[in-house]
Each structure stands twice: as C-alpha cells, then as structure tokens.
Design a protein around this motif. Structure first.
Motif, PDB file in Angstrom:
ATOM      1  N   VAL A 182     155.756 -12.607  -8.163  1.00 58.16           N
ATOM      2  CA  VAL A 182     155.877 -13.524  -9.301  1.00 58.16           C
ATOM      3  C   VAL A 182     156.546 -12.813 -10.477  1.00 58.16           C
ATOM      4  O   VAL A 182     157.426 -13.367 -11.149  1.00 58.16           O
ATOM      5  CB  VAL A 182     154.495 -14.100  -9.688  1.00 58.16           C
ATOM      6  N   THR A 183     156.157 -11.560 -10.722  1.00 54.56           N
ATOM      7  CA  THR A 183     156.744 -10.780 -11.814  1.00 54.56           C
ATOM      8  C   THR A 183     158.237 -10.553 -11.582  1.00 54.56           C
ATOM      9  O   THR A 183     159.044 -10.728 -12.499  1.00 54.56           O
ATOM     10  CB  THR A 183     156.016  -9.427 -11.958  1.00 54.56           C
ATOM     11  N   LEU A 184     158.614 -10.179 -10.359  1.00 56.32           N
ATOM     12  CA  LEU A 184     160.032  -9.969 -10.063  1.00 56.32           C
ATOM     13  C   LEU A 184     160.827 -11.262 -10.232  1.00 56.32           C
ATOM     14  O   LEU A 184     161.925 -11.252 -10.783  1.00 56.32           O
ATOM     15  CB  LEU A 184     160.206  -9.451  -8.633  1.00 56.32           C
ATOM     16  N   ALA A 185     160.284 -12.363  -9.761  1.00 58.74           N
ATOM     17  CA  ALA A 185     160.977 -13.646  -9.881  1.00 58.74           C
ATOM     18  C   ALA A 185     161.173 -14.015 -11.347  1.00 58.74           C
ATOM     19  O   ALA A 185     162.228 -14.527 -11.732  1.00 58.74           O
ATOM     20  CB  ALA A 185     160.205 -14.737  -9.144  1.00 58.74           C
ATOM     21  N   ALA A 186     160.183 -13.733 -12.177  1.00 57.49           N
ATOM     22  CA  ALA A 186     160.262 -14.074 -13.600  1.00 57.49           C
ATOM     23  C   ALA A 186     161.298 -13.213 -14.328  1.00 57.49           C
ATOM     24  O   ALA A 186     161.894 -13.653 -15.306  1.00 57.49           O
ATOM     25  CB  ALA A 186     158.895 -13.909 -14.249  1.00 57.49           C
ATOM     26  N   ARG A 187     161.513 -11.997 -13.834  1.00 58.69           N
ATOM     27  CA  ARG A 187     162.439 -11.074 -14.506  1.00 58.69           C
ATOM     28  C   ARG A 187     163.891 -11.235 -14.080  1.00 58.69           C
ATOM     29  O   ARG A 187     164.779 -10.674 -14.708  1.00 58.69           O
ATOM     30  CB  ARG A 187     162.006  -9.633 -14.245  1.00 58.69           C
ATOM     31  N   ARG A 188     164.131 -11.945 -13.000  1.00 56.46           N
ATOM     32  CA  ARG A 188     165.500 -12.109 -12.498  1.00 56.46           C
ATOM     33  C   ARG A 188     165.936 -13.557 -12.671  1.00 56.46           C
ATOM     34  O   ARG A 188     165.416 -14.448 -11.992  1.00 56.46           O
ATOM     35  CB  ARG A 188     165.585 -11.728 -11.018  1.00 56.46           C
ATOM     36  N   PRO A 189     166.902 -13.797 -13.548  1.00 56.69           N
ATOM     37  CA  PRO A 189     167.355 -15.170 -13.783  1.00 56.69           C
ATOM     38  C   PRO A 189     167.799 -15.886 -12.501  1.00 56.69           C
ATOM     39  O   PRO A 189     167.608 -17.089 -12.359  1.00 56.69           O
ATOM     40  CB  PRO A 189     168.530 -15.006 -14.755  1.00 56.69           C
ATOM     41  N   SER A 190     168.361 -15.150 -11.551  1.00 56.18           N
ATOM     42  CA  SER A 190     168.829 -15.763 -10.308  1.00 56.18           C
ATOM     43  C   SER A 190     167.677 -16.281  -9.440  1.00 56.18           C
ATOM     44  O   SER A 190     167.892 -17.048  -8.507  1.00 56.18           O
ATOM     45  CB  SER A 190     169.664 -14.768  -9.502  1.00 56.18           C
ATOM     46  N   LEU A 191     166.457 -15.862  -9.760  1.00 52.60           N
ATOM     47  CA  LEU A 191     165.289 -16.298  -8.978  1.00 52.60           C
ATOM     48  C   LEU A 191     164.445 -17.332  -9.720  1.00 52.60           C
ATOM     49  O   LEU A 191     163.376 -17.706  -9.246  1.00 52.60           O
ATOM     50  CB  LEU A 191     164.428 -15.084  -8.611  1.00 52.60           C
ATOM     51  N   ALA A 192     164.933 -17.776 -10.871  1.00 56.46           N
ATOM     52  CA  ALA A 192     164.181 -18.775 -11.650  1.00 56.46           C
ATOM     53  C   ALA A 192     163.954 -20.009 -10.784  1.00 56.46           C
ATOM     54  O   ALA A 192     164.857 -20.504 -10.117  1.00 56.46           O
ATOM     55  CB  ALA A 192     164.958 -19.144 -12.903  1.00 56.46           C
ATOM     56  N   GLY A 193     162.738 -20.473 -10.763  1.00 58.18           N
ATOM     57  CA  GLY A 193     162.392 -21.666  -9.997  1.00 58.18           C
ATOM     58  C   GLY A 193     162.076 -21.407  -8.540  1.00 58.18           C
ATOM     59  O   GLY A 193     161.714 -22.334  -7.809  1.00 58.18           O
ATOM     60  N   ALA A 194     162.204 -20.165  -8.081  1.00 61.29           N
ATOM     61  CA  ALA A 194     161.892 -19.860  -6.681  1.00 61.29           C
ATOM     62  C   ALA A 194     160.383 -19.950  -6.457  1.00 61.29           C
ATOM     63  O   ALA A 194     159.586 -19.622  -7.330  1.00 61.29           O
ATOM     64  CB  ALA A 194     162.386 -18.465  -6.311  1.00 61.29           C
ATOM     65  N   SER A 195     160.017 -20.401  -5.295  1.00 59.29           N
ATOM     66  CA  SER A 195     158.614 -20.472  -4.904  1.00 59.29           C
ATOM     67  C   SER A 195     158.263 -19.166  -4.184  1.00 59.29           C
ATOM     68  O   SER A 195     158.862 -18.841  -3.154  1.00 59.29           O
ATOM     69  CB  SER A 195     158.416 -21.670  -3.968  1.00 59.29           C
ATOM     70  N   VAL A 196     157.313 -18.402  -4.734  1.00 59.92           N
ATOM     71  CA  VAL A 196     156.958 -17.096  -4.182  1.00 59.92           C
ATOM     72  C   VAL A 196     155.920 -17.278  -3.071  1.00 59.92           C
ATOM     73  O   VAL A 196     154.924 -17.978  -3.233  1.00 59.92           O
ATOM     74  CB  VAL A 196     156.410 -16.159  -5.276  1.00 59.92           C
TER      75      VAL A 196
END
Length: 123
Positions: A86-100
């Motif tokens: 969740v932290t990595l997804a939040a820090r990478r704009p390309s992963l915004a909205g991804a379901s972890v």
C-alpha cells in the motif's frame, strides 16, 4: 567458510533462483514485474508485479508442499507485506488507483510453480 555460512549462502542463492523462476512464470501469464527484493520500512517484498488494476505483492516460498508454503508466512509478516504494498502504491503516481493484493508463489521440488492470487483472503 564455515558450514553455517555456506548453508546461508546456498539458501540465499536458492531463494534468488526461486524468485527469478517465479518472475518468469508470472510474466508468461501477463504480469509486469516492477521489482525484486524491494526493501521498505515495513518489509522486504520478494516480487512486485502488476497486471491490469492489480498490484501483486508476491511472497515466494520454496517448501515441500503448498500447505507448508502457506503456513511459512505468518500473520504479522502478511500484515507487514500488505502495508508495504500500500505504501509503495501511494508513493508511485503510476500505481495510483491500483488494488493491492498479497499473492503466494509456492515452489516445490519436482513440481511446477503454483501461483495463488490473494492467498490469504479475508485477513
């Protein structure tokens, strides 16, 4: 090199080979590998993979059976891995909205790899 450090080196090498094999298996099924052995404050992620809207935090385990691989990842470790994803997804704009999601790649001697998406559902 003493026996203990030789065993440790052999285990690390086997782990790296297992992670590479798991990555190849996932790529053949349409996943894009975003990282290997990603160190985060919460946990080390063996593989980070993406397919469509899913960001898979993949734990790779080599055990004699699938059950043993599932049991090898304790509750606290699963929680740390989820937070890391969740932290990595939040820090990478390309992963915004991804379901972890937390997946398991189980490797057993003499058997094909077994990918279990969302291996610990409901926790």
């Amino acid at each position: 090199m003493n026996v203990r450090s030789a065993r440790g080196a052999a285990a690390r090498l086997a782990g790296r080979k297992g992670e590479i094999w798991a990555a190849i298996w996932l790529m053949a099924r349409g996943y894009r590998i975003l990282g290997f052995r990603l160190k985060t404050p919460q946990a080390e992620i063996d593989l980070l993979a993406k397919r469509g809207p899913i960001l898979a935090v993949v734990e790779v385990k080599r055990r004699a059976s699938l059950g043993a691989a599932l049991e090898a990842v304790g509750h606290d470790q699963r929680q740390r891995l989820r937070r890391a994803g969740v932290t990595l997804a939040a820090r990478r704009p390309s992963l915004a909205g991804a379901s972890v999601r937390l997946d398991l790649m189980a490797l057993a001697p003499g058997k094909l790899p077994r990918h279990i998406p969302d291996a610990w559902k409901g926790e």
